[in-house]
Design a protein around this motif. Structure first.
Motif, mmCIF file in Angstrom:
data_model
loop_
_atom_site.group_PDB
_atom_site.id
_atom_site.type_symbol
_atom_site.label_atom_id
_atom_site.label_comp_id
_atom_site.label_asym_id
_atom_site.label_seq_id
_atom_site.Cartn_x
_atom_site.Cartn_y
_atom_site.Cartn_z
ATOM 1 N N HIS A 27 53.190 -13.534 -46.499
ATOM 2 C CA HIS A 27 51.836 -14.075 -46.662
ATOM 3 C C HIS A 27 51.657 -15.011 -47.863
ATOM 4 N N ASP A 75 48.768 -17.417 -36.145
ATOM 5 C CA ASP A 75 49.159 -16.943 -37.480
ATOM 6 C C ASP A 75 50.650 -17.227 -37.712
ATOM 7 N N HIS A 102 54.609 -13.580 -34.929
ATOM 8 C CA HIS A 102 53.819 -14.739 -35.349
ATOM 9 C C HIS A 102 54.642 -16.031 -35.226
ATOM 10 N N GLU A 134 48.193 -13.318 -42.002
ATOM 11 C CA GLU A 134 47.361 -12.440 -41.166
ATOM 12 C C GLU A 134 47.516 -10.993 -41.600
ATOM 13 N N SER A 138 44.566 -11.243 -45.528
ATOM 14 C CA SER A 138 43.656 -12.179 -44.864
ATOM 15 C C SER A 138 43.635 -13.642 -45.265
ATOM 16 N N ALA A 140 42.775 -15.725 -43.007
ATOM 17 C CA ALA A 140 41.595 -16.223 -42.277
ATOM 18 C C ALA A 140 40.389 -16.259 -43.206
ATOM 19 N N HIS A 161 47.156 -12.291 -29.403
ATOM 20 C CA HIS A 161 48.307 -11.582 -29.970
ATOM 21 C C HIS A 161 49.182 -11.103 -28.824
ATOM 22 N N TYR A 296 39.470 -5.425 -43.131
ATOM 23 C CA TYR A 296 39.121 -6.330 -42.042
ATOM 24 C C TYR A 296 37.932 -5.783 -41.260
ATOM 25 N N GLU A 333 42.539 -6.896 -37.098
ATOM 26 C CA GLU A 333 42.991 -8.287 -37.006
ATOM 27 C C GLU A 333 42.141 -9.113 -37.952
ATOM 28 N N ASP A 334 42.759 -9.979 -38.726
ATOM 29 C CA ASP A 334 41.898 -10.748 -39.635
ATOM 30 C C ASP A 334 41.189 -11.903 -38.935
ATOM 31 N N PHE A 335 41.533 -12.169 -37.664
ATOM 32 C CA PHE A 335 40.754 -13.132 -36.870
ATOM 33 C C PHE A 335 39.288 -12.680 -36.817
#
Ligand code: ZN
Ligand code: ZN
Length: 387
Positions: A27, A75, A102, A134, A138, A140, A161, A296, A333-335
């Protein structure tokens, strides 16, 4: 035919995917990945914006005169897991691997970019969003904070996903709740330690914390709407060390999973109240830290956009009865941060009979490098229908 068109460059897409797989990046360190993504989008004629949330990239393609805009997110980050797959393209970096696929999500979106650039069969704006981080911290959220949707306004945003166990290419979606929020709660029950033979001179935090653990079981059973899934798990209970000593404090670590904001807020209030009152009832005090890290939110699919995803899946020949999910996924999910600010849909795409996500021998299914771009291509054409 969309399928034949994408099949033409399937070999090149799997070469990209295998290259990303060999070079996993954690990340906010997706420098190499981000450079490859920006290079590919640039070659295809997308307007490329880099540096959002560090390594994030947005590729924009405009066609025709419509003001409508669609966003699709992939991601890019890998995990701190040591790969044990023995694949020819296994990770070249010890202790890091693409164990969540990803690499595949990124490549599928690059496949969609190729298709869209080549056919241009839409009217409006396409923003392809490649996000860092992701997992856990986060990307996003940071992209949104850095103005993602102000700089690239979207009428709706979509993400998928891969999911092991479901047939390769099978779409699963539902309107409403789709992924869970996960909150972490750290509780310290402060008592008064003492000699095991003199309990009347102490305030025993083990007994008080035990009262807390039992009281917490009543929240899902008695306070939460049975139609709104929630789980409260006390995953750690640490206190004391010797049979002859009453310790001074006890520690609990609690995981809370919820699928709606209302239930998430309700559970927080109930936990705070029960922990404090239970501790007091036993002559102790409690300290609560709710979410020491980033947590999240629950993911929510706008019905209209879940319906569109379902329609496109049916158009691509999928059995309607197998598309509909009965309940939300209990992973997070950080979406979901994007879903809080833009109408959206998140769904899953079967990865076939593969190892589980986050397993050290997991691999993304390359069959999806055709099926994924095919889906994204059709979705864009439906959303931005050319007159
Ligand atoms: Zn993951
Ligand atoms: Zn993932």
């Amino acid at each position: 035919m969309i399928h034949d068109l994408i099949s033409e460059f399937a070999g090149e897409l799997s070469a990209i995917r295998h290259d990303l797989h060999m070079h996993p990046e954690l990340h906010f360190e997706e420098f190499r990945t981000s450079k490859i993504v920006a290079g590919e989008l640039g070659k295809l004629g997308f307007v490329v914006t880099t540096g959002i949330a560090g390594t994030g990239v947005v590729g924009t393609l405009v066609k025709g005169s419509s003001a409508r805009a669609i966003g699709i997110r992939a991601d890019m980050d890998a995990l701190p897991i040591h790969e044990t797959s023995n694949l020819p393209y296994a990770s070249r970096t010890a202790g890091k691997m693409h164990a969540c696929g990803h690499d595949g999500h990124t490549t599928m979106l690059l496949g969609a970019a190729r298709y869209l650039a080549k056919t241009q069969n839409f009217d409006g704006t396409v923003h392809l969003i490649f996000q860092p981080a992701e997992e856990d911290i986060s990307g996003a959220k940071r992209m949104i904070e850095e103005g993602l949707f102000k700089r690239f306004p979207c009428d709706a945003v979509f993400a998928l996903h891969n999911i092991p166990g479901d047939e390769a290419g099978q779409i699963s979606v539902r309107p409403g709740a789709i992924t869970a929020a996960v909150d972490i709660v750290e509780v310290t029950v402060q008592g008064l330690g003492g000699h095991g033979a003199l309990p009347h001179m102490a305030a025993d935090p083990i007994v008080a914390a035990s009262g807390v653990v039992l009281a917490l079981q009543s929240i899902v059973a008695r306070n939460v709407d049975p139609h709104d899934p929630a789980v409260i798990t006390v995953g750690a209970f640490n206190a004391g060390g010797l049979a002859t000593i009453i310790p001074g404090e006890a520690h609990l670590n609690i995981g809370v999973r919820t699928c709606s904001k209302g239930t998430r807020d309700l559970i927080r209030k109930r936990i705070e109240s029960l922990v404090n009152l239970q501790a007091k009832a036993f002559g102790c005090e409690a300290q609560i830290i709710y979410n020491p890290g980033i947590s999240y939110p629950p993911g929510y699919n706008t019905p209209e956009h879940a319906e569109l995803v379902r329609d496109v899946a049916i158009e691509l020949g999928q059995d309607p009865a197998r598309i509909d999910l009965r309940g939300p996924y209990m992973f997070s999910e950080d979406f979901a941060f994007m879903q809080e600010v833009v109408p959206s849909c998140y769904f899953c795409l079967g990865n076939g009979n593969s190892r589980s996500l986050h397993d050290s021998a997991y691999d993304f299914n390359d069959e999806l490098l055709i099926k994924g771009p095919e889906f994204w291509g059709k979705l864009v054409e439906r959303f931005l229908k050319a007159a």
